[in-house]
Design an enzyme around this catalytic site. Sequence first.
Site, PDB file in Angstrom:
ATOM      1  N   LYS A  71       2.482  96.678-122.249  1.00  0.00           N
ATOM      2  CA  LYS A  71       2.794  95.073-123.063  1.00  0.00           C
ATOM      3  C   LYS A  71       1.459  94.587-123.275  1.00  0.00           C
ATOM      4  O   LYS A  71       1.420  93.982-124.579  1.00  0.00           O
ATOM      5  CB  LYS A  71       3.435  94.212-122.048  1.00  0.00           C
ATOM      6  CG  LYS A  71       4.085  92.920-122.289  1.00  0.00           C
ATOM      7  CD  LYS A  71       5.165  92.760-121.350  1.00  0.00           C
ATOM      8  CE  LYS A  71       4.999  92.758-120.235  1.00  0.00           C
ATOM      9  NZ  LYS A  71       4.082  91.869-119.306  1.00  0.00           N
ATOM     10  N   THR A  73      -1.394  95.895-124.158  1.00  0.00           N
ATOM     11  CA  THR A  73      -1.739  96.948-125.128  1.00  0.00           C
ATOM     12  C   THR A  73      -1.067  96.409-126.661  1.00  0.00           C
ATOM     13  O   THR A  73      -1.732  96.226-127.665  1.00  0.00           O
ATOM     14  CB  THR A  73      -1.618  98.269-125.069  1.00  0.00           C
ATOM     15  OG1 THR A  73      -2.398  98.576-123.819  1.00  0.00           O
ATOM     16  CG2 THR A  73      -1.965  99.309-126.195  1.00  0.00           C
ATOM     17  N   ARG A  94      -3.934  86.806-120.077  1.00  0.00           N
ATOM     18  CA  ARG A  94      -4.425  86.450-118.681  1.00  0.00           C
ATOM     19  C   ARG A  94      -5.884  87.424-118.440  1.00  0.00           C
ATOM     20  O   ARG A  94      -6.089  88.406-119.154  1.00  0.00           O
ATOM     21  CB  ARG A  94      -3.420  86.559-117.911  1.00  0.00           C
ATOM     22  CG  ARG A  94      -2.279  85.687-117.995  1.00  0.00           C
ATOM     23  CD  ARG A  94      -1.141  86.383-116.746  1.00  0.00           C
ATOM     24  NE  ARG A  94      -0.792  87.454-117.252  1.00  0.00           N
ATOM     25  CZ  ARG A  94      -0.155  88.447-116.460  1.00  0.00           C
ATOM     26  NH1 ARG A  94       0.304  88.019-115.420  1.00  0.00           N
ATOM     27  NH2 ARG A  94       0.630  89.503-116.963  1.00  0.00           N
ATOM     28  N   LYS A 105      -3.411  99.698-110.346  1.00  0.00           N
ATOM     29  CA  LYS A 105      -3.063  99.466-111.540  1.00  0.00           C
ATOM     30  C   LYS A 105      -4.112  99.696-112.540  1.00  0.00           C
ATOM     31  O   LYS A 105      -4.108 100.333-113.701  1.00  0.00           O
ATOM     32  CB  LYS A 105      -2.564  97.869-111.855  1.00  0.00           C
ATOM     33  CG  LYS A 105      -1.983  97.623-113.132  1.00  0.00           C
ATOM     34  CD  LYS A 105      -1.809  96.286-113.443  1.00  0.00           C
ATOM     35  CE  LYS A 105      -1.402  95.880-114.759  1.00  0.00           C
ATOM     36  NZ  LYS A 105      -0.977  94.341-115.064  1.00  0.00           N
ATOM     37  N   ALA A 273       3.156  87.383-112.043  1.00  0.00           N
ATOM     38  CA  ALA A 273       4.340  86.970-112.522  1.00  0.00           C
ATOM     39  C   ALA A 273       5.325  87.254-111.519  1.00  0.00           C
ATOM     40  O   ALA A 273       6.780  86.520-111.474  1.00  0.00           O
ATOM     41  CB  ALA A 273       4.890  87.572-113.873  1.00  0.00           C
ATOM     42  N   PHE A 301       5.229  91.261-116.564  1.00  0.00           N
ATOM     43  CA  PHE A 301       6.451  91.899-116.347  1.00  0.00           C
ATOM     44  C   PHE A 301       7.500  91.607-117.254  1.00  0.00           C
ATOM     45  O   PHE A 301       7.175  91.447-118.391  1.00  0.00           O
ATOM     46  CB  PHE A 301       7.036  91.726-114.715  1.00  0.00           C
ATOM     47  CG  PHE A 301       5.924  92.022-114.011  1.00  0.00           C
ATOM     48  CD1 PHE A 301       5.398  93.351-113.752  1.00  0.00           C
ATOM     49  CD2 PHE A 301       5.320  91.101-113.003  1.00  0.00           C
ATOM     50  CE1 PHE A 301       4.504  93.538-112.721  1.00  0.00           C
ATOM     51  CE2 PHE A 301       4.398  91.339-111.890  1.00  0.00           C
ATOM     52  CZ  PHE A 301       3.996  92.841-111.861  1.00  0.00           C
ATOM     53  N   PHE A 382       5.211 107.406-127.890  1.00  0.00           N
ATOM     54  CA  PHE A 382       4.807 108.527-127.083  1.00  0.00           C
ATOM     55  C   PHE A 382       4.871 109.760-127.946  1.00  0.00           C
ATOM     56  O   PHE A 382       5.805 109.874-128.484  1.00  0.00           O
ATOM     57  CB  PHE A 382       5.108 108.670-125.801  1.00  0.00           C
ATOM     58  CG  PHE A 382       4.615 107.853-124.850  1.00  0.00           C
ATOM     59  CD1 PHE A 382       3.459 108.085-123.817  1.00  0.00           C
ATOM     60  CD2 PHE A 382       4.942 106.324-124.646  1.00  0.00           C
ATOM     61  CE1 PHE A 382       3.034 107.339-122.994  1.00  0.00           C
ATOM     62  CE2 PHE A 382       4.301 105.531-123.802  1.00  0.00           C
ATOM     63  CZ  PHE A 382       3.236 105.866-122.968  1.00  0.00           C
ATOM     64  N   TRP A 410      -1.686 101.922-129.522  1.00  0.00           N
ATOM     65  CA  TRP A 410      -2.606 102.547-128.626  1.00  0.00           C
ATOM     66  C   TRP A 410      -3.401 103.330-129.375  1.00  0.00           C
ATOM     67  O   TRP A 410      -4.804 103.545-129.144  1.00  0.00           O
ATOM     68  CB  TRP A 410      -1.718 103.041-127.590  1.00  0.00           C
ATOM     69  CG  TRP A 410      -2.546 103.730-126.348  1.00  0.00           C
ATOM     70  CD1 TRP A 410      -3.053 103.268-125.193  1.00  0.00           C
ATOM     71  CD2 TRP A 410      -3.107 105.147-126.483  1.00  0.00           C
ATOM     72  NE1 TRP A 410      -3.842 104.093-124.460  1.00  0.00           N
ATOM     73  CE2 TRP A 410      -4.025 105.043-125.308  1.00  0.00           C
ATOM     74  CE3 TRP A 410      -3.196 106.104-127.359  1.00  0.00           C
ATOM     75  CZ2 TRP A 410      -4.775 106.329-124.856  1.00  0.00           C
ATOM     76  CZ3 TRP A 410      -3.554 107.470-127.018  1.00  0.00           C
ATOM     77  CH2 TRP A 410      -4.699 107.590-125.625  1.00  0.00           C
TER      78      TRP A 410
END
Length: 556
Positions: A71, A73, A94, A105, A273, A301, A382, A410
């Site tokens: 998200k 990215t 953020r 993470k 969140a 999220f 992907f 990406w």
Amino acid sequence: MKSDVEIAQCITMKPIEKVAEKMGVGRSKLELYGDYKAKINEDQNKKIEHEESGKLILMTGISPTPAGEGKTTTSIGLADALQKIGKNAAVAIREPSVGPVFGMKGGAAGGGYSQVVPMEDINLHFTGDFHAISAANNLLAAIIDNHIHHGNPLNIDPRNIKWKRVLDMNDRQLRHVVEGLHGKANGTPREDGFEITVASEIMAIFCLAKTLEDLKEKLKKIVIGYTKDDAPVTAGQLKAHGAMAALLKDAIKPNLVQTLEHTPAFVHGGPFANIAHGCNSIQATKTALNYADYVVTEAGFGADLGAEKFINIKYRLSGLRPSSTVVVATVRALKLHGGISKTELEKENLQALEKGLPNLLQHLDIMQETFGVSTVVAINKFPTDSEAELKKIEEKCREQGVEVVLSDVWANGGSGGKELAQEVVRLADRGSQPMFTYDLEDSILEKIEKIVQKVYGGKGVELTGIAEKEIGKLEALGYGDLPVCMAKTPYSFSDDPTKIGRPSDFEITIRDVKLSAGAGFIVMLTGNIMTMPGLPKSPSAESIDVDEDGKIVGLF
């Protein structure tokens, strides 16, 4: 294949003055933190009230999975793509918390060729905002215990103090502590605990304050606990709010950095969140909108958490209206929602995809039907995605009147998001008028029930005895007209993280309630949500190092 940090370190950044110039921000409005970071100064912040004119694009996603959705990215890549198609764009996201960076993470500044830089600084100490928030929080904690030690004139009940100390680190050992031991000179013994900095009410206030004066007023209203007669005690009564604001006066100014493609990036504030409202600061979003025609912002999220809180809390309090939204999904994540194991993701599996698609479709229902905001689906691409799988997603989403666009930011940066940018502009220019899920005049229980039924798709709410008593007390004290902030697992629409996909016929249990009077909302604690995470068995910290030249390695 290069890691994220290796890609970031290969890019030649522009001096931050040049990035600011691109938006029409002169040097006199910048406070520099080295060559590549700056804060927009206070005078400029005072000007931005009600002046923003850009269109706001809200980035959300499906319920997260171990496969990752990308998200942040996609948010960064979309801002770059908007620049690529000739739009004046910025991104407002953020700040990462150090706890998850060293935990499971890893870094949170985007990935691949869609990152904000300097990536290492942003993921670690950055401009010191989180240190200032921690200091302000812990100053209030110290003042509370000092007040009790010196006679307790406000008659604070040491057994009913709600304010905890914080640390920006995952440390389960500190969740429950006993302090003030070893004699009278060392304070009053009592049970206490720590939260992670991003869970602090100060973080929420920091992100929801419109001006420095507004910040002070919000700090003043913090309820730290109750007297022995069960009356609320505020930070204002303890005369703590002025000193706390002094610690935050520079931190509250928005941070300006850049993407790998030199798009302006406002990275400021960082509430989670799942335990807070999950959006960056009002100050940063408003500043970005004042200078850019299109601003991409992210809510944490899925649509059931960050996006719900963006609409019902941030939009309600600030008037910052999303013109359109993007829901990010991956084929891999949807197959996980369909019940297959992570080891099977590389293979085409239309049956698992079919079972997992209802998760995406409910997030689209939330954004379009519940909130009334026009939406596009971005499939984060992907190499293992099959044509049949991509076609299946497209068919199902178009049945709901939503376009699906492949995003390859990406691997290709802004060039991989041009089609997404064009669709976002089309929707944003058409505009939206978001709808709230509940009215402030509703009872606290009615607000929770409406979120559970309209957003989560559940059937109702169950209150524990503790929660029911606390809700009754807060309504009697006059706090019943505040918005509610649900602290819930991000992995499921329910409060059980194992119920993936699109569960139905479930109830949400509210086990406890926490008043955030300064921030202006009431937190509903569900399931096993904790406000101080722990480190995993093999934390990311084990892979992070610094070489002999001072270059950081191992961040991802």
